[in-house]
Write an enzyme that holds these catalytic residues in place. Structure first.
Site, short mmCIF file in Angstrom:
data_model
loop_
_atom_site.label_atom_id
_atom_site.label_comp_id
_atom_site.label_asym_id
_atom_site.label_seq_id
_atom_site.Cartn_x
_atom_site.Cartn_y
_atom_site.Cartn_z
N SER A 124 0.79 -1.23 0.00
CA SER A 124 0.00 0.00 0.00
C SER A 124 0.83 1.28 0.00
CB SER A 124 -1.00 -0.01 1.16
OG SER A 124 -0.39 -0.41 2.35
N THR A 158 -2.43 -2.67 9.53
CA THR A 158 -2.49 -4.08 9.15
C THR A 158 -2.10 -4.96 10.34
OG1 THR A 158 -1.84 -5.68 7.46
CG2 THR A 158 -0.20 -4.02 8.03
N LYS A 168 -5.05 -4.30 14.02
CA LYS A 168 -6.39 -3.83 13.70
C LYS A 168 -7.33 -3.77 14.92
CE LYS A 168 -6.08 -5.29 8.90
NZ LYS A 168 -6.71 -5.95 7.75
N GLY A 226 -11.02 -13.69 11.20
CA GLY A 226 -9.94 -12.75 11.52
C GLY A 226 -10.31 -11.34 11.09
N GLY A 227 -9.32 -10.45 11.06
CA GLY A 227 -9.60 -9.04 10.75
C GLY A 227 -10.31 -8.84 9.42
N GLY A 278 -9.71 -11.89 -4.90
CA GLY A 278 -9.16 -10.98 -3.91
C GLY A 278 -8.71 -9.65 -4.48
#
Lengths: 263, 263
Positions: B22, B68, B72, B135-136, B245
């Site tokens: 990112s 990340t 989180k 999960g997150g 994804g």
């Protein structure tokens, strides 16, 4: 430039921060030399310096810090390893992590001055220096000149306590230099350093009398804006040599890159 | 790009950090759109998250954080203002300062999924969702689908406690959704979401039986590496629709830029 997850991060910390030029200067250097690192401005609320510095020990991809006003004295306090000139200056303007959450610091504001003098074959060893202004930059220049072998160094500052503290630290770190406060007889001075703000604004009084200058005398003018101060012009008119602020900065850049092991 | 003292700073925080894409993605966007901002990787020792997050409240030129693994849930705790979907997810992946040292957070990992479904005119309202992996990222997808009007949502996770917590938060934040744990009868499911890691490695078992897929059934595969998992191929082979994804990520980028008021 290509920033990715492996880019080393260098923070330029200060308050305010909008005026700093170093993030672009050093980032451009990294891009030009294929080094995966970025320098970014990182403002810290002036009262929260210690908390934020502490936290930055837990940022493993931090390559280092360039520190500016008002955090240079705090930066010195935060370092576990400090160069003699940074100890003498009581200030650090660069920090790099050395493992285990420990930091090494140095005061490089003044080394550019020494580099500029050496580049023009000016002998520093044995000289007599008159410093005007004992803030962070002035302290760093004094420490660098003492380290380079200046024989006598007089520190003048409107804040007499600040001048005395600097003279005392210089004597402690560099026992070979005769450090005092106040003004020396200008006839005895070889190198004048203006590290006071006098000369930044149009109507400022000259911080050193123009009578002091002449052939064989040198002025280091730390002010960069304006590029040519009235003091600098007076020193030249009297037949003396001058080192302008820009040249001091240029010398500092090379030393900073070396400190960070980037060049 | 030209970094200067006025450049807004965005940190991508995580531990480890070397794998993140990112910083480059968003920095390139800013350069292309003439926005004076930079996104940089900022690794934080996993055990020191709270201390470092606290310190970052005192960095006035911080534009925001992309968060990340593993921060989180902590990021959600640190926000004074949190979107319903972030509250439901129990996690935030973006934070922006809103003044007075306060932060607003959101969970945008899942909104890209909703954007991708809307882009292909898939109706979410009234659907039945089977989530595998709480999960997150999974939590964020579940929250986004609940917010978009899913009627039933079953959460399955190897950690039954984690699945139960998520189902409970979903019911609290989105009373209109019938949230449960475990697996539903595949015949009743409209949208399957794989947010488990099963499929990242070559020999992984399929996290959802291929018999579950068919015409009218949709699979959202959160795994990006490999781009085509065995599960995704199985769903397509059975005549079902798939959202890979990469498409989820693309939708998230636009929402993230909006969250930071950059676009």
């Amino acid at each position: 430039m290509n920033i990715d997850g492996k880019t080393a991060l260098y923070l330029v910390v200060g308050d305010p921060i909008a005026q700093v030029k170093s993030p672009g200067l050093y980032t451009d250097w990294c891009v030009a030399h294929g080094v995966n690192a970025v320098f970014v401005p990182f403002q810290i609320d002036a009262t929260e310096g210690a908390q934020v510095f502490d936290a930055l020990r837990h940022v493993p991809n931090l390559g280092g810090l360039i520190v500016t006003i008002p955090f240079k004295p705090l930066a010195a306090d935060q370092c576990q390893v400090l160069s003699p000139r940074a100890r003498a200056a009581g200030a650090a303007n660069v920090i790099r992590p050395i493992g285990d959450g420990q930091w090494a610091g140095d005061a490089l504001d003044g080394v550019g001055c020494v580099a500029a003098l050496r580049a023009r074959d000016t002998e520093i060893r044995g000289t007599t220096v008159q410093l005007v202004g004992a803030g962070g930059a002035g302290a760093s220049v004094a420490a660098a000149l003492a380290e380079a072998g200046a024989a006598r160094l007089a520190v003048d500052d409107l804040d007499a306590g600040r001048a005395a503290d600097l003279a005392s630290r210089l004597r402690r770190e560099f026992p070979g230099v005769e450090a005092s406060t106040g003004r020396l007889d200008p006839q005895e001075v070889t190198i004048f350093v203006n590290a006071s703000p006098a000369g930044m604004a149009e109507g400022d009084p000259l911080p050193i009398s123009p009578d002091a200058f002449g052939p064989g005398k040198l002025l280091v003018e730390m002010i960069m804006q304006p590029a040519r101060t009235r003091l600098l012009e007076a020193a030249e008119a009297a037949g003396g040599a001058v080192v302008p602020g820009r040249e001091v900065l240029d010398g500092q850049v090379a030393e900073t890159l070396r400190f960070f092991n980037l060049s």
